[in-house]
Enzyme design. Structure first.
Site, mmCIF file in Angstrom:
data_model
loop_
_atom_site.group_PDB
_atom_site.id
_atom_site.type_symbol
_atom_site.label_atom_id
_atom_site.label_comp_id
_atom_site.label_asym_id
_atom_site.label_seq_id
_atom_site.Cartn_x
_atom_site.Cartn_y
_atom_site.Cartn_z
ATOM 1 N N ARG A 169 -8.380 3.718 10.077
ATOM 2 C CA ARG A 169 -8.215 2.236 10.488
ATOM 3 C C ARG A 169 -9.145 1.621 11.216
ATOM 4 N NH1 ARG A 169 -2.687 0.847 10.351
ATOM 5 N NH2 ARG A 169 -1.263 2.629 10.142
ATOM 6 N N ARG A 183 12.233 -2.532 10.032
ATOM 7 C CA ARG A 183 11.405 -2.081 11.094
ATOM 8 C C ARG A 183 10.847 -3.152 12.151
ATOM 9 N NH1 ARG A 183 6.411 1.136 8.990
ATOM 10 N NH2 ARG A 183 5.898 -1.061 8.491
ATOM 11 N N LYS A 219 0.915 -1.069 -0.110
ATOM 12 C CA LYS A 219 0.103 -0.092 -0.089
ATOM 13 C C LYS A 219 1.082 1.445 -0.270
ATOM 14 C CE LYS A 219 -2.402 -0.026 3.651
ATOM 15 N NZ LYS A 219 -2.387 1.358 4.271
ATOM 16 N N ARG A 275 -0.136 -7.909 13.715
ATOM 17 C CA ARG A 275 -0.719 -6.853 12.830
ATOM 18 C C ARG A 275 -1.782 -7.302 11.836
ATOM 19 N NH1 ARG A 275 4.137 -4.546 9.888
ATOM 20 N NH2 ARG A 275 2.598 -2.918 9.292
ATOM 21 N N ARG A 303 11.247 -7.279 4.189
ATOM 22 C CA ARG A 303 10.811 -5.923 3.804
ATOM 23 C C ARG A 303 12.104 -5.223 4.680
ATOM 24 N NH1 ARG A 303 5.408 -2.531 3.918
ATOM 25 N NH2 ARG A 303 5.869 -2.479 6.043
#
Ligand SMILES: [Zn+2]
Length: 220
Positions: free
Chosen positions: A88, A160, A13, A171, A127
């Protein structure tokens, strides 16, 4: 164009948000950026947020909502915006809808990037994110030209904490619980379009552009 982006962590995204903002000459608004901007800029909302943080408390939802709505009133946003990471939750979506209705500039639509949990986990574990410009890479699918260096700005690339596997699983759970109900909220209003997020970034961008053009034409 006024757009909301939805989709589980790992759907790409953030990258698509950059590309779509360029393509449609819209301002990209990420909640991850708004927050530090307010705190650094020492705005009244920033001071309020800092007071919570200094007490070791979470910044309440309504302060975050006010920061985003405040950002949407800035002059540079007049030509359009893309919201990434907001809303959210249903109350946030409702607050956004009300604020935009007051300004007589309703949303053009909401794009949902669709991706399986398993692929999301694979993508996120690999990532790496630029500490400077926040651009993302992947050790398997999207390597930078030089290891651990951002192609765009030369910044350092790091994993991260959010992208560790156990955190990713959590998550995804939170996403399914809190954010998935938003799909119905936008679908009910005829604003939701699904974009298959598997495949190359270029293909996903193409699909997203098609969906946006479709939305904009439909609402003319
Ligand atoms: Zn960078």
């Amino acid at each position: 164009m006024r757009l909301v982006l939805l989709g589980p962590p790992g759907a790409g995204k953030g990258t698509q948000a950059y590309r779509l903002a360029d393509r449609f000459d819209a301002i990209l608004i990420g909640t991850g950026d708004i927050f530090p901007e307010n705190v650094k800029g020492d705005t009244p909302l920033g001071r309020e947020a800092r007071a919570y943080m200094e007490n070791g408390e979470l910044v309440p939802d309504d302060v975050v909502v006010l920061m985003v709505l405040d950002r949407l009133l800035q002059p540079d946003v007049a030509n359009g915006f893309i919201l990434d990471g907001f809303p959210r939750t249903l109350p946030q979506a409702q607050a956004l809808e009300n604020a935009l209705a007051d300004q007589d500039r309703p949303l053009s639509g909401a794009l949902k990037f669709v991706l399986s949990d398993e692929l999301a986990v694979k993508r996120l574990a690999g990532r790496r994110t630029c500490v400077v410009c926040k651009r993302t890479y992947n050790v398997e699918f999207k390597r930078p030209s030089h290891e651990n260096v951002c192609d765009r700005c030369g910044g350092e690339l790091l994993q991260r904490p959010d992208d560790r596997e156990e955190t990713v699983r959590h998550r995804l759970e939170v996403y399914h619980r809190d954010t998935e109900p938003l799909e119905f909220f936008f679908w009910e209003r005829g604003l939701l379009r699904e974009v298959e997020a598997d495949g190359s970034e270029d293909h996903v961008t193409e699909r997203a552009v098609e969906a946006i053009v479709d939305l904009v034409e439909e609402r003319r």
